[in-house]
Design an enzyme around this catalytic site. Structure first.
Site, PDB file in Angstrom:
ATOM      1  N   GLY A  97      42.699 -21.379  14.504  1.00 27.79           N
ATOM      2  CA  GLY A  97      43.709 -22.066  15.311  1.00 27.79           C
ATOM      3  C   GLY A  97      44.373 -21.085  16.271  1.00 27.79           C
ATOM      4  O   GLY A  97      44.663 -21.409  17.423  1.00 27.79           O
ATOM      5  N   GLU A 111      39.428 -11.560  11.917  1.00 27.94           N
ATOM      6  CA  GLU A 111      39.825 -11.992  10.563  1.00 27.94           C
ATOM      7  C   GLU A 111      38.613 -11.936   9.629  1.00 27.94           C
ATOM      8  O   GLU A 111      38.700 -11.443   8.504  1.00 27.94           O
ATOM      9  CB  GLU A 111      40.403 -13.409  10.606  1.00 27.94           C
ATOM     10  CG  GLU A 111      41.762 -13.466  11.297  1.00 27.94           C
ATOM     11  CD  GLU A 111      42.284 -14.881  11.488  1.00 27.94           C
ATOM     12  OE1 GLU A 111      43.486 -15.020  11.711  1.00 27.94           O
ATOM     13  OE2 GLU A 111      41.494 -15.843  11.432  1.00 27.94           O
ATOM     14  N   LYS A 161      39.112 -21.897  10.207  1.00 24.99           N
ATOM     15  CA  LYS A 161      40.154 -21.022  10.724  1.00 24.99           C
ATOM     16  C   LYS A 161      39.994 -20.879  12.240  1.00 24.99           C
ATOM     17  O   LYS A 161      39.066 -21.401  12.811  1.00 24.99           O
ATOM     18  CB  LYS A 161      40.053 -19.645  10.056  1.00 24.99           C
ATOM     19  CG  LYS A 161      40.407 -19.688   8.584  1.00 24.99           C
ATOM     20  CD  LYS A 161      40.346 -18.324   7.917  1.00 24.99           C
ATOM     21  CE  LYS A 161      40.960 -17.194   8.669  1.00 24.99           C
ATOM     22  NZ  LYS A 161      42.368 -17.380   9.058  1.00 24.99           N
TER      23      LYS A 161
HETATM   24  C1  5RP Z   1      44.241 -17.765  13.086  1.00 28.92           C
HETATM   25  C2  5RP Z   1      44.006 -18.505  11.811  1.00 28.92           C
HETATM   26  C3  5RP Z   1      45.190 -18.912  11.008  1.00 28.92           C
HETATM   27  O1  5RP Z   1      45.038 -18.449   9.698  1.00 28.92           O
HETATM   28  C4  5RP Z   1      45.308 -20.403  10.985  1.00 28.92           C
HETATM   29  O2  5RP Z   1      45.317 -20.888  12.318  1.00 28.92           O
HETATM   30  C5  5RP Z   1      46.577 -20.858  10.246  1.00 28.92           C
HETATM   31  O3  5RP Z   1      47.705 -20.508  10.975  1.00 28.92           O
HETATM   32  P1  5RP Z   1      49.171 -20.879  10.501  1.00 28.92           P
HETATM   33  O4  5RP Z   1      49.479 -19.996   9.346  1.00 28.92           O
HETATM   34  O5  5RP Z   1      50.034 -20.624  11.710  1.00 28.92           O
HETATM   35  O6  5RP Z   1      49.171 -22.329  10.088  1.00 28.92           O
HETATM   36  O7  5RP Z   1      42.905 -18.775  11.432  1.00 28.92           O
HETATM   37  O8  5RP Z   1      43.037 -17.438  13.738  1.00 28.92           O
END
Ligand code: 5RP
Length: 239
Positions: free
Chosen positions: A97, A104, A95
Protein backbone atom coordinates in the site's frame (compact mmCIF):
# COMPACT_ATOMS: atom_id res chain seq x y z
CA UNK A 1 -7.91 5.57 12.29
CA UNK A 2 -10.43 4.94 15.08
CA UNK A 3 -9.32 5.09 18.70
CA UNK A 4 -10.13 1.37 19.14
CA UNK A 5 -8.04 0.43 16.10
CA UNK A 6 -5.11 2.53 17.25
CA UNK A 7 -5.34 0.85 20.68
CA UNK A 8 -5.49 -2.59 18.98
CA UNK A 9 -2.29 -1.81 17.07
CA UNK A 10 -0.58 -0.56 20.25
CA UNK A 11 -1.56 -3.70 22.17
CA UNK A 12 -0.26 -5.88 19.34
CA UNK A 13 2.97 -3.87 19.20
CA UNK A 14 3.46 -4.36 22.95
CA UNK A 15 3.20 -8.10 22.46
CA UNK A 16 5.86 -7.99 19.75
CA UNK A 17 8.26 -6.38 22.23
CA UNK A 18 8.81 -9.88 23.71
CA UNK A 19 10.48 -10.99 20.50
CA UNK A 20 13.01 -8.15 20.61
CA UNK A 21 14.99 -9.19 23.69
CA UNK A 22 17.34 -11.59 21.90
CA UNK A 23 17.59 -9.49 18.71
CA UNK A 24 20.48 -7.24 17.78
CA UNK A 25 19.69 -6.29 14.17
CA UNK A 26 16.04 -5.29 13.70
CA UNK A 27 14.40 -4.66 10.33
CA UNK A 28 11.45 -2.30 10.07
CA UNK A 29 8.67 -2.33 7.49
CA UNK A 30 6.79 0.73 6.33
CA UNK A 31 3.45 2.31 7.20
CA UNK A 32 1.29 3.55 10.04
CA UNK A 33 1.41 0.26 12.00
CA UNK A 34 5.20 0.29 11.99
CA UNK A 35 5.09 3.88 13.23
CA UNK A 36 2.82 2.80 16.10
CA UNK A 37 5.29 -0.01 16.81
CA UNK A 38 8.24 2.42 16.85
CA UNK A 39 6.51 4.70 19.33
CA UNK A 40 5.18 1.89 21.51
CA UNK A 41 8.42 -0.08 21.93
CA UNK A 42 10.85 2.82 21.56
CA UNK A 43 12.69 1.94 24.81
CA UNK A 44 13.50 -1.53 23.50
CA UNK A 45 14.94 -0.20 20.26
CA UNK A 46 17.52 2.30 21.48
CA UNK A 47 20.34 -0.28 21.73
CA UNK A 48 19.49 -2.15 18.51
CA UNK A 49 20.86 -1.80 15.01
CA UNK A 50 17.78 -0.70 13.06
CA UNK A 51 17.36 -1.20 9.33
CA UNK A 52 14.48 0.64 7.65
CA UNK A 53 12.73 -0.64 4.53
CA UNK A 54 12.00 2.88 3.30
CA UNK A 55 13.00 6.51 3.57
CA UNK A 56 9.63 7.09 5.22
CA UNK A 57 10.38 4.65 8.03
CA UNK A 58 13.95 5.94 8.38
CA UNK A 59 12.57 9.46 8.84
CA UNK A 60 9.92 8.26 11.31
CA UNK A 61 12.65 6.55 13.35
CA UNK A 62 14.88 9.62 13.13
CA UNK A 63 12.06 11.85 14.34
CA UNK A 64 11.97 9.74 17.51
CA UNK A 65 15.71 10.08 18.02
CA UNK A 66 16.64 6.67 16.59
CA UNK A 67 19.35 6.28 13.93
CA UNK A 68 18.71 3.49 11.44
CA UNK A 69 21.68 2.26 9.42
CA UNK A 70 21.84 2.09 5.63
CA UNK A 71 20.52 -1.34 4.47
CA UNK A 72 23.61 -1.69 2.30
CA UNK A 73 25.70 -2.15 5.47
CA UNK A 74 23.68 -5.18 6.61
CA UNK A 75 23.86 -8.80 5.39
CA UNK A 76 21.38 -10.48 7.72
CA UNK A 77 18.86 -9.50 10.37
CA UNK A 78 17.73 -11.13 13.59
CA UNK A 79 14.13 -10.00 13.35
CA UNK A 80 11.93 -8.13 10.88
CA UNK A 81 8.78 -6.32 11.99
CA UNK A 82 6.14 -5.12 9.56
CA UNK A 83 2.43 -5.00 8.80
CA UNK A 84 0.33 -5.87 5.75
CA UNK A 85 -2.68 -4.58 3.88
CA UNK A 86 -4.45 -7.95 3.89
CA UNK A 87 -3.69 -11.36 5.39
CA UNK A 88 -5.43 -14.74 5.24
CA UNK A 89 -5.44 -17.57 7.82
CA UNK A 90 -2.45 -19.20 6.08
CA UNK A 91 -0.43 -16.03 6.66
CA UNK A 92 -0.42 -15.13 2.98
CA UNK A 93 -0.27 -11.36 2.68
CA UNK A 94 -0.85 -8.53 0.24
CA UNK A 95 1.49 -5.63 0.92
CA UNK A 96 2.71 -2.52 -0.82
CA UNK A 97 0.00 0.00 0.00
CA UNK A 98 2.92 2.31 0.76
CA UNK A 99 4.91 1.14 -2.27
CA UNK A 100 7.83 -0.19 -0.21
CA UNK A 101 7.22 -3.91 -0.83
CA UNK A 102 10.45 -4.68 -2.68
CA UNK A 103 12.81 -3.63 0.14
CA UNK A 104 10.34 -5.01 2.67
CA UNK A 105 10.62 -8.42 1.00
CA UNK A 106 14.41 -8.15 0.77
CA UNK A 107 14.75 -7.39 4.50
CA UNK A 108 12.19 -10.05 5.46
CA UNK A 109 14.00 -12.65 3.33
CA UNK A 110 17.27 -11.96 5.17
CA UNK A 111 15.77 -12.14 8.64
CA UNK A 112 15.80 -15.08 11.07
CA UNK A 113 12.32 -14.23 12.34
CA UNK A 114 9.57 -12.27 10.58
CA UNK A 115 6.75 -10.83 12.69
CA UNK A 116 3.77 -9.06 11.15
CA UNK A 117 1.38 -6.90 13.15
CA UNK A 118 -2.16 -6.42 11.86
CA UNK A 119 -5.44 -5.23 13.26
CA UNK A 120 -8.47 -7.46 12.85
CA UNK A 121 -9.81 -5.42 9.91
CA UNK A 122 -6.93 -6.70 7.77
CA UNK A 123 -7.71 -10.40 8.21
CA UNK A 124 -9.77 -12.05 5.44
CA UNK A 125 -10.67 -15.66 4.59
CA UNK A 126 -8.57 -15.32 1.45
CA UNK A 127 -6.44 -12.67 -0.22
CA UNK A 128 -6.55 -10.53 -2.26
CA UNK A 129 -9.82 -9.33 -0.83
CA UNK A 130 -10.97 -6.39 -2.91
CA UNK A 131 -7.61 -4.61 -2.97
CA UNK A 132 -5.35 -4.57 -6.02
CA UNK A 133 -1.88 -6.11 -5.83
CA UNK A 134 0.91 -3.53 -6.14
CA UNK A 135 3.58 -4.30 -8.73
CA UNK A 136 6.77 -2.23 -8.85
CA UNK A 137 8.01 -1.69 -12.38
CA UNK A 138 10.98 -0.07 -14.12
CA UNK A 139 9.42 3.31 -15.14
CA UNK A 140 10.54 3.04 -18.77
CA UNK A 141 8.77 -0.34 -18.99
CA UNK A 142 5.35 0.67 -17.63
CA UNK A 143 3.53 0.65 -20.98
CA UNK A 144 5.00 -2.68 -22.08
CA UNK A 145 4.44 -4.36 -18.70
CA UNK A 146 0.91 -2.98 -18.46
CA UNK A 147 0.09 -4.28 -21.94
CA UNK A 148 1.49 -7.75 -21.15
CA UNK A 149 -0.51 -7.86 -17.92
CA UNK A 150 -3.70 -6.76 -19.69
CA UNK A 151 -3.15 -9.37 -22.43
CA UNK A 152 -2.96 -11.99 -19.66
CA UNK A 153 -6.30 -10.82 -18.22
CA UNK A 154 -5.10 -8.52 -15.43
CA UNK A 155 -6.84 -5.26 -14.61
CA UNK A 156 -4.18 -2.56 -14.31
CA UNK A 157 -3.98 0.92 -12.90
CA UNK A 158 -0.77 2.96 -12.90
CA UNK A 159 -0.40 4.62 -9.49
CA UNK A 160 -0.27 8.39 -10.06
CA UNK A 161 -0.58 11.34 -7.70
CA UNK A 162 -4.08 12.83 -7.89
CA UNK A 163 -4.58 14.80 -11.12
CA UNK A 164 -1.19 13.82 -12.58
CA UNK A 165 0.07 11.50 -15.35
CA UNK A 166 3.62 11.06 -14.07
CA UNK A 167 3.66 7.88 -11.94
CA UNK A 168 4.37 7.79 -8.22
CA UNK A 169 8.08 6.93 -7.95
CA UNK A 170 9.22 4.60 -5.18
CA UNK A 171 12.42 4.86 -3.11
CA UNK A 172 14.00 2.41 -5.58
CA UNK A 173 13.05 4.55 -8.58
CA UNK A 174 10.21 2.27 -9.67
CA UNK A 175 6.67 3.04 -10.81
CA UNK A 176 3.75 1.11 -9.30
CA UNK A 177 1.00 -0.62 -11.27
CA UNK A 178 -1.88 -1.79 -9.05
CA UNK A 179 -3.22 -4.99 -10.61
CA UNK A 180 -6.30 -7.15 -10.31
CA UNK A 181 -5.47 -10.70 -11.37
CA UNK A 182 -7.85 -12.82 -13.45
CA UNK A 183 -10.54 -14.16 -11.12
CA UNK A 184 -9.57 -17.84 -10.95
CA UNK A 185 -5.79 -17.44 -11.04
CA UNK A 186 -4.22 -18.92 -7.87
CA UNK A 187 -2.15 -16.46 -5.84
CA UNK A 188 1.02 -18.57 -6.29
CA UNK A 189 0.53 -18.50 -10.05
CA UNK A 190 0.00 -14.73 -10.00
CA UNK A 191 3.26 -14.32 -8.05
CA UNK A 192 5.13 -16.60 -10.48
CA UNK A 193 3.72 -14.78 -13.50
CA UNK A 194 4.79 -11.39 -12.14
CA UNK A 195 8.27 -12.67 -11.25
CA UNK A 196 8.83 -13.86 -14.82
CA UNK A 197 7.76 -10.59 -16.42
CA UNK A 198 10.76 -8.48 -17.57
CA UNK A 199 10.51 -4.95 -16.19
CA UNK A 200 8.93 -6.03 -12.89
CA UNK A 201 11.12 -5.11 -9.91
CA UNK A 202 8.92 -6.61 -7.22
CA UNK A 203 5.34 -7.22 -6.12
CA UNK A 204 3.18 -7.17 -3.02
CA UNK A 205 2.35 -10.90 -2.74
CA UNK A 206 4.07 -12.31 0.36
CA UNK A 207 3.70 -16.08 0.65
CA UNK A 208 5.70 -17.87 3.35
CA UNK A 209 7.06 -14.69 4.89
CA UNK A 210 4.96 -14.50 8.07
CA UNK A 211 6.64 -16.56 10.82
CA UNK A 212 4.45 -14.91 13.44
CA UNK A 213 1.26 -12.93 12.93
CA UNK A 214 0.14 -10.71 15.80
CA UNK A 215 -3.48 -9.64 15.46
CA UNK A 216 -4.77 -6.73 17.53
CA UNK A 217 -8.50 -6.81 18.16
CA UNK A 218 -10.63 -3.77 18.93
CA UNK A 219 -11.93 -5.44 22.14
CA UNK A 220 -8.33 -5.26 23.46
CA UNK A 221 -7.40 -8.92 22.86
CA UNK A 222 -4.22 -9.83 21.03
CA UNK A 223 -4.00 -13.09 19.10
CA UNK A 224 -0.62 -14.57 18.18
CA UNK A 225 -0.46 -17.06 15.31
CA UNK A 226 2.89 -18.83 14.90
CA UNK A 227 3.58 -20.30 11.47
CA UNK A 228 7.30 -21.00 11.89
CA UNK A 229 9.79 -20.75 14.72
CA UNK A 230 13.06 -18.76 14.55
CA UNK A 231 15.75 -20.20 12.30
CA UNK A 232 18.08 -21.37 15.14
CA UNK A 233 15.23 -23.24 16.85
CA UNK A 234 14.17 -24.81 13.56
CA UNK A 235 17.73 -25.97 12.92
CA UNK A 236 18.25 -27.58 16.36
CA UNK A 237 18.00 -31.38 16.77
CA UNK A 238 14.47 -32.68 17.16
CA UNK A 239 12.84 -29.66 15.57
C1 5RP B 1 3.91 -0.78 2.80
C2 5RP B 1 3.16 -1.94 3.36
C3 5RP B 1 2.44 -1.75 4.65
O1 5RP B 1 2.84 -2.74 5.55
C4 5RP B 1 0.97 -1.84 4.44
O2 5RP B 1 0.58 -0.93 3.43
C5 5RP B 1 0.19 -1.55 5.74
O3 5RP B 1 0.33 -0.21 6.09
P1 5RP B 1 -0.39 0.41 7.35
O4 5RP B 1 0.32 -0.11 8.55
O5 5RP B 1 -0.25 1.90 7.17
O6 5RP B 1 -1.83 -0.04 7.34
O7 5RP B 1 3.11 -2.99 2.80
O8 5RP B 1 4.54 -1.10 1.58
Amino acid sequence: MSEALEAARRAAAMRVAEYLDAARVVGLGTGSTVEVFLKTVYDKLTDKTLVASSIDTALAAKSLGLSPVDPVTVERLDIYIDSADEVDPLGRMIKGGGGAMTMEKVLASASDLRVFIVDELKVFPRVPHGRPIPVEVVPQAVSIVKRRLEDAGFGCRLRVPQGKRLPVITDLGGAVIDVEPPEHMELERVAGFLERLPGVIGHGIFIGYADVLVIGRSDGRVEVVTYRRPREERASPGS
